[in-house]
Design an enzyme around this catalytic site. Structure first.
Site, short mmCIF file in Angstrom:
data_model
loop_
_atom_site.label_atom_id
_atom_site.label_comp_id
_atom_site.label_asym_id
_atom_site.label_seq_id
_atom_site.Cartn_x
_atom_site.Cartn_y
_atom_site.Cartn_z
CG HIS A 135 -6.08 24.98 5.98
ND1 HIS A 135 -6.88 24.59 7.02
CD2 HIS A 135 -5.10 25.75 6.52
CE1 HIS A 135 -6.40 25.11 8.15
NE2 HIS A 135 -5.32 25.82 7.87
CG ASP A 212 -10.15 27.99 2.07
OD1 ASP A 212 -10.21 29.17 2.49
OD2 ASP A 212 -9.47 27.11 2.62
CD GLN A 215 -3.32 31.59 3.64
OE1 GLN A 215 -2.59 32.56 3.45
NE2 GLN A 215 -3.51 31.08 4.84
CE LYS A 238 -5.92 31.82 7.62
NZ LYS A 238 -4.84 31.40 8.54
CB CYS A 376 -3.44 23.37 9.00
SG CYS A 376 -3.25 23.81 10.72
#
Lengths: 419, 156
Positions: A135, A212, A215, A238, A376
């Protein structure tokens, strides 16, 4: 093709999705006269009533500033805020709550690490290794760090399925590598990255690892100690929690070694014009009044996820992904972008002859919310040589009936454009 | 009319499938590149304006984008051929009024511009307004900045 899959009922997981849907008031919304089918969960998730209630309760009964007052309300607000830190610790399986820093979101968390870690440990000639499917939030802060220090970026490529090339990763991660930063799950493709392998490669070279988890954290059980990563970041919104609250997990030693990023109240021990001493972590990294209400909402969201059970959620979402993938194969002229064998419930695709924005607008007319664009993640999209994709991403409240509505609407899109 | 049908009128779908004046002029006198970073739509315009700088003799576009942006660019190139530059500037304003303002200006009631009224449906879709205006904003940039000299590859 997985034909039998289409007509068999979902496996008996004891997961009552209809009951789950009742917890989300927004799912009763109608869009253009149709019941909302929300398939943009990779962008943000909807909020259960318990999260909304936690926000209302905080502002109705508990609002005060934290870590300041001697009065009861302030003590209560502080207790709620620190409860949230403990809730995140438990959710991510961190060692101590001191390893949890609250920030605005995953983006701010990566920026903090790029700044503080960069200042302390990155010099000209050093290398930062990323993957091709990050991202923008896990690209740009590192680019900015490289511009400041003279370090350079190296990018691990992906193959046509959207999977990381571990052989190339092993070649790229070397003695000059200071940091290897990668997603747990790709937002644009859904690929679940080989995080254990990448972490081992990095640590074998003495490099730090940032994962990261934006997600991943609401779809997979995350255990930062088992992952053995140095940093893990995620965003509350999220994970069925509020916007504006995010998490940086860092192994305790790092938080002691890293210099503070922003200065202000709450992050200090003593302030004099000739010298200021800083508070210890995590306060050192939380300058200014934090998002207390957001933290309360996040606690409620994590409790909600834990009550449903992450393995049952993952099972339900995987079932939806398999069902939707099989049904997509029924449609002519649809190409799925990202076909890793290990995927979270994200379907990125292009429809031959129809631009993704037109697909998005037409699906919206049927009440179906999907994302169209580069998500993104421009380098990811460029890799597959398409201008953009449509992305349907599933959450814990989506159903097979919704997948059916989505597929039927998609079939009509092609009909309208190509006949 | 159903808003969906007014957005994707047959003329829009037709210009998307078969864009007119697609390509680029080499040599050209004016050029500009338009890009919408939000959605990645790109349009590249090349024009040949007459020696006295008063009339658009030829115009071509290329790029990638959704049906709305491609059809808008294609319809634009058709409307501009042999049009004095000053009229083209007035047309840019009129189309802006149509798409952003949601009203049909008198200029677009003229026979030669009537087809542009197919873009009116975009007004109901705020998220798509920029798709329709991209080509027209790029045209304004091209007319404002005359190409220095005729280049062999206008993109270099």
């Amino acid at each position: 093709m997985n034909a039998p899959l289409l007509h068999t009922p979902p496996p008996p997981t004891g997961y009552d999705v209809d009951r789950v849907r009742e917890d989300f008031p927004i799912l009763r919304t109608r869009v253009h006269g149709h019941p909302l089918v929300y398939l943009d969960n990779a962008a943000t998730t909807q909020k259960p009533q318990s999260v909304i209630d936690a926000l209302v309760r905080y502002y109705t009964e508990e609002n005060a500033n934290v870590h300041r007052g001697v009065y009861q309300l302030s003590a209560l607000a502080t207790e709620r805020y620190e409860e949230a830190r403990e809730a995140v610790r438990a959710y991510l399986h961190a060692q101590t709550p001191n390893e949890i820093v609250f920030l605005r979101g995953a983006t701010e968390a990566i920026n903090l690490v790029a700044n503080s870690f960069g200042k302390a440990f990155v010099r000209a000639g050093d290398e930062i290794v990323l993957t091709e499917i990050e991202h923008h939030s896990n690209i740009v802060p590192w680019q900015m760090l490289c511009a400041r220090t003279g370090a350079r970026l190296r990018i691990i490529p992906v193959d046509e399925a959207g999977e990381i090339d571990l052989k190339q990763a092993a070649e790229m991660i070397g003695p000059k590598t200071r940091m290897v930063a990668f997603s747990h799950v790709s937002n644009a493709l859904g690929t679940i990255l080989p995080v254990a392998e990448l972490t081992s490669l990095a640590h074998a070279q003495g490099a730090a690892v940032l994962i990261d988890g934006a997600q991943a954290a609401s779809h997979l059980a995350v255990d930062v100690r088992r992952l053995a990563c140095d940093f893990y970041v995620c965003s509350g919104h999220k994970m069925y929690g509020p916007t504006g609250i995010g998490v940086l997990y860092a192994r305790e030693q790092w938080l002691e070694d890293l210099p503070p990023w922003q200065g202000g109240g709450d992050m200090i021990e003593t302030v004099h014009f000739d010298k200021t001493t800083y508070a210890s972590a995590p306060a050192k990294f939380e300058a200014g009044t934090p998002n207390i209400a957001g933290a309360c909402g996040l606690t409620a969201a994590l409790r909600y996820l834990q009550t449903l059970g992450l393995s049952r959620i993952a099972h339900h979402e995987h079932d939806l992904l398999e069902y939707a993938t099989a049904r997509m194969h029924e449609l002519k002229g649809v190409r799925i972008i990202g076909q890793s064998t290990r995927k979270a419930a994200v379907l990125s695709f292009v429809v031959e002859g129809v631009h993704p924005h037109d697909v998005g607008t037409l699906l919206d007319q049927d009440g179906i919310a999907v994302r169209a664009g580069h998500h993104c993640a421009m380098p990811t999209i460029e890799h597959f040589q398409v201008p953009a994709t449509v992305r349907a991403s599933f959450g814990l409240y989506n159903t097979r009936e919704e997948v059916n509505r989505f597929i039927e609407a998609l079939a009509r899109v092609r009909e309208m454009f190509l006949t | 009319m159903n808003p969906m049908l007014s957005l994707y009128q047959e003329i829009i779908l037709d210009h998307n499938r078969h864009p007119r004046n697609f390509g680029h002029l080499d040599p050209c006198t004016h050029q500009a590149q338009g890009f919408n970073p939000l959605c990645g739509d790109k349009v590249f315009l090349t024009l040949k304006v007459g020696d006295e700088g008063d009339e658009i003799r030829e115009i071509a576009f290329e790029g990638t984008g959704c049906a709305i942006s491609v059809a808008s660019a294609s319809l634009m190139t058709e409307a501009l051929r042999n049009l004095p530059v000053e009229d083209a500037r007035r047309l840019i304003e009129a189309v802006h009024e149509l798409i952003v303002g949601g009203t049909v200006p008198a200029l677009l009631e003229e026979e030669r511009y009537a087809r542009l009224k197919a873009l009116a449906g975009v007004h109901e879709f705020p998220a798509r307004v920029k798709c329709a205006t991209l080509a027209w904003q790029t045209l304004r940039a091209a007319l404002d900045r005359k190409t220095q000299e005729i280049s062999s590859d206008p993109r270099s």
